[in-house]
Each structure stands twice: as structure tokens, then as C-alpha cells.
Design a protein around this motif. Structure first.
Motif, mmCIF file in Angstrom:
data_model
loop_
_atom_site.group_PDB
_atom_site.id
_atom_site.type_symbol
_atom_site.label_atom_id
_atom_site.label_comp_id
_atom_site.label_asym_id
_atom_site.label_seq_id
_atom_site.Cartn_x
_atom_site.Cartn_y
_atom_site.Cartn_z
ATOM 1 N N ARG A 180 61.714 23.398 33.094
ATOM 2 C CA ARG A 180 60.280 23.678 32.985
ATOM 3 C C ARG A 180 59.986 25.135 33.351
ATOM 4 N N LEU A 181 60.614 25.588 34.421
ATOM 5 C CA LEU A 181 60.412 26.974 34.850
ATOM 6 C C LEU A 181 60.914 27.937 33.779
ATOM 7 N N ALA A 182 62.088 27.633 33.219
ATOM 8 C CA ALA A 182 62.646 28.492 32.172
ATOM 9 C C ALA A 182 61.684 28.565 30.985
ATOM 10 N N GLN A 183 61.201 27.403 30.550
ATOM 11 C CA GLN A 183 60.293 27.397 29.393
ATOM 12 C C GLN A 183 58.999 28.140 29.707
ATOM 13 N N GLY A 184 58.500 27.921 30.931
ATOM 14 C CA GLY A 184 57.266 28.595 31.338
ATOM 15 C C GLY A 184 57.408 30.113 31.300
ATOM 16 N N TRP A 185 58.561 30.596 31.691
ATOM 17 C CA TRP A 185 58.784 32.043 31.697
ATOM 18 C C TRP A 185 59.061 32.591 30.302
ATOM 19 N N ASP B 176 56.260 30.249 19.305
ATOM 20 C CA ASP B 176 57.611 30.341 18.724
ATOM 21 C C ASP B 176 58.668 30.190 19.802
ATOM 22 N N SER B 177 58.371 30.791 20.924
ATOM 23 C CA SER B 177 59.341 30.802 22.000
ATOM 24 C C SER B 177 59.549 29.388 22.574
ATOM 25 N N CYS B 178 58.445 28.656 22.761
ATOM 26 C CA CYS B 178 58.541 27.271 23.260
ATOM 27 C C CYS B 178 59.272 26.398 22.246
ATOM 28 N N ARG B 179 58.954 26.628 20.975
ATOM 29 C CA ARG B 179 59.585 25.788 19.947
ATOM 30 C C ARG B 179 61.095 26.011 19.905
ATOM 31 N N ALA B 180 61.485 27.269 19.996
ATOM 32 C CA ALA B 180 62.923 27.570 19.996
ATOM 33 C C ALA B 180 63.573 26.942 21.228
ATOM 34 N N PHE B 181 62.876 27.006 22.353
ATOM 35 C CA PHE B 181 63.419 26.420 23.586
ATOM 36 C C PHE B 181 63.606 24.917 23.412
ATOM 37 N N GLU B 182 62.589 24.264 22.860
ATOM 38 C CA GLU B 182 62.667 22.809 22.729
ATOM 39 C C GLU B 182 63.744 22.376 21.737
ATOM 40 N N LYS B 183 64.009 23.232 20.748
ATOM 41 C CA LYS B 183 65.087 22.918 19.804
ATOM 42 C C LYS B 183 66.445 23.283 20.369
ATOM 43 N N GLY B 184 66.440 23.943 21.513
ATOM 44 C CA GLY B 184 67.706 24.318 22.131
ATOM 45 C C GLY B 184 68.341 25.531 21.495
ATOM 46 N N ASN B 185 67.543 26.358 20.781
ATOM 47 C CA ASN B 185 68.152 27.546 20.181
ATOM 48 C C ASN B 185 67.412 28.843 20.506
ATOM 49 N N SER B 186 66.857 28.914 21.719
ATOM 50 C CA SER B 186 66.185 30.147 22.124
ATOM 51 C C SER B 186 67.209 31.251 22.344
ATOM 52 N N LEU B 187 66.959 32.385 21.686
ATOM 53 C CA LEU B 187 67.875 33.524 21.840
ATOM 54 C C LEU B 187 67.609 34.263 23.147
#
Ligand SMILES: [Zn+2]
Length: 311
Positions: free
Chosen positions: A38-43, A57-68
Motif C-alpha cells: 500500500r505504501l509503495a503504491q501510494g508513493w 497510469d502509475s497505479c494501474r501499472a502497479f496493480e498489474k505488477g508491471n510498474s517500471l
């Protein structure tokens, strides 16, 4: 104390760039790792309102597990260790080892996210070369980089690393003394919210009864419910609280109710999050909530969704 770990994490998300390194510790893996995520996604989230928004976009990439912009580091290998090559460039590398060390990952600015986030799981499993390399990075934090370390117990972490991190104890929200479903949902696992719900009984119970009407109302009842919802604002109390703050809290509570009532209904959550964002962005309360309730009720009465919800 245990329960406040969730509100602490939210405060850290809101503190944004002022915090560079956090160490989350606690023996319950699911709770500790859940808070770390949660902290990672929040940041990472780029929303200006409530983070993590779940929509940028950033949250979506995080939730898909492919945030660069996120780097996960976990112990591996036969000894279950985090080795130097995961943290910094070693003087010699095994042939075929293509691990990009954190030291390289943090050099470039974020692609989409607000900050780059490094999440080190079981940080007590670093060997001494890795721990020393990480310590150097913690001593010279980069402005757009945040580090999150997780461990079961702080006793197993180098004191020099501990002293560079903000340490947060993680414990189970079930320790909250919850009296009913309304408290369960609206407290959202935090003592701070539970206290608020109890100190403003009339406000929250009125809000709750409006929420319950949503479930039973026909698709055409949107404007009527919107009006009842807004009327609850006047019950908030006599303090000097700006109207926007009360309105945002009402929509936040609605979001919690929606998440609890229709956990699989992404559209309902999106509608509420959008209204919340508009209100925080100074859009008139009625202009933001009239269309939201109309669409929410149409959505709730959609037979396909209703049947899916019963699964
Ligand atoms: Zn977001």
C-alpha cells in the motif's frame, strides 16, 4: 501501537517526499507485506487527491505488477539471501547474471510515477556486503527515490540501517474493538477513523442509512438519494471544519461502503473516486454528486452486475 499502523502508512503516503526510507516490521507476513504494498503504491501514485487512487497510469501499472518505477528485491538462492548484486554493482559478476542493481535503478528519473520505489522484502536476509551497500544509499538519499524495507523483527537488522529508517510496527486491524458493521466498514482498520466515527455518531449513522438506501433503491432514485446524502453534511458538528473537508470525508466513507458492499464492482468504485477527486479539486458538491448517484444507481440496478454480485 498496532492498530495505528494503517493510519501511519497513510500519513507516510501523504508526507510524500519528506520521507525517504521506511522499515515495516511485524510477525504477520500478510499484514506487513500488505502495508508495504500500500505504501509503495501510494508513493508511486500520481493523483493529487487521495493516494493511492487506483486509477492513474502509475497505479494501474502497479496493480498489474508491471510498474517500471518499482523494484522488488527478495532473498533468493539456496541460502535464501539478498546478495550484493541486487543492491550495487559487484566488482565481479557471475557470467549470465543480468540483475540490475538498485544503485542503477535509482539513477534514472521515474517514468510515470511520482517517485521511484524500492521495496526490499525480508531485509534482514541481506548479506553483509549487500547491507553495507544499502547503508551507503540510505545515507545519501536521492530526492525522487523511496525505500521500503520489511522484516519480521527489528532485532535482526543492523542498527546503522535502522537508524536511517523510519520504523513502523505492523499489527492486525482485528485488534480494533468493533461494535457493528458500520464501524467495521467506516473505521477501515484504523483507530483514528474508529474514534472519529464514534465521536460523530449522528453524522455517520445518517450517512450509513443513506448508503443502505442505495442498495435497495430503483435506478431512477439517484437525485433523491444525492440530496439526502448532501443533507448529512450539516450534521458534522460545530467545529471550524471547511465544507470541502466534510464533503471529501463523506465521499471517502461512501467509497469504503461501496468497496465493502460490491467488492468486485470496479465501475462503482471508479464513480465514487471520480466524485471525490472533483470535490477535492473544488467542483461544486451537487455538481459532483448528482451524476455520480444517478450512475451509481443505474449501475447497481444493472441485472448483469447484480447477478455477478451474488456469486
Ligand atoms: Zn494512482
Amino acid at each position: 501501537m498496532a492498530i495505528s499502523s494503517q493510519s501511519t502508512v497513510q500519513a507516510l503516503i501523504d508526507a510524500d517526499q519528506r520521507v525517504h526510507a521506511v522499515l515495516l516490521y511485524g510477525s504477520d507476513d500478510a499484514i506487513r507485506e500488505g502495508l508495504a504494498r500500500r505504501l509503495a503504491q501510494g508513493w508511486l501514485c500520481t493523483s493529487e487527491a487521495l493516494r493511492p487512487c487506483g486509477e492513474c497510469d502509475s497505479c494501474r501499472a502497479f496493480e498489474k505488477g508491471n510498474s517500471l518505477d518499482l523494484r522488488d528485491v527478495s532473498p533468493s538462492g539456496p541460502q535464501n539471501l539478498i546478495r550484493l548484486q541486487s543492491i550495487a554493482e559487484p566488482s565481479t559478476r557471475d557470467p549470465g547474471d543480468t540483475t540490475q542493481p538498485i544503485s542503477e535503478f535509482v539513477q534514472r528519473p521515474p517514468y510515470k510515477a511520482r517517485r521511484k520505489v524500492v521495496l526490499i522484502h525480508d531485509a534482514d536476509r541481506m548479506n553483509s556486503a549487500a547491507a553495507n551497500a544499502l547503508l551507503k544509499m540510505l545515507e545519501e538519499p536521492l530526492p525522487r527515490v523511496a525505500m521500503i524495507l520489511t522484516v519480521a523483527a527489528v532485532g535482526s537488522v543492523l542498527p546503522t540501517i535502522l537508524s536511517r529508517c523510519l520504523c513502523v510496527a505492523c499489527a492486525s486491524p482485528s485488534e480494533l474493538d468493533i461494535a457493528n458493521e458500520m464501524e467495521q466498514v467506516l473505521a477501515d482498520g484504523t483507530q483514528g477513523r474508529l474514534d472519529a466515527v464514534r465521536s460523530k455518531t449522528e453524522f455517520y449513522t445518517s450517512l450509513w442509512s443513506v448508503f443502505q438506501n442505495i442498495e435497495r433503491a430503483p435506478a431512477s432514485a439517484g437525485l433523491g438519494i444525492a440530496e439526502k446524502f448532501r443533507a448529512v453534511a450539516s450534521l458534522y458538528g460545530g467545529e471550524q471544519v471547511p465544507a470541502r473537508v466534510i464533503q471529501a470525508e463523506m465521499l471517502h466513507s461512501l467509497g469504503l461502503w461501496v468497496r465493502n458492499t460490491w467488492p468486485a464492482d470496479v465501475e462503482a468504485r471508479r464513480l465514487v473516486a471520480e466524485a471525490h477527486r472533483r470535490v477535492v479539486g473544488n467542483v461544486d458538491f451537487a455538481i459532483a454528486t448528482d451524476p455520480m448517484f444517478c450512475r451509481l444507481l443505474v449501475n447497481a440496478n444493472n441485472s448483469e452486475l447484480s447477478s455477478r454480485r451474488q456469486v
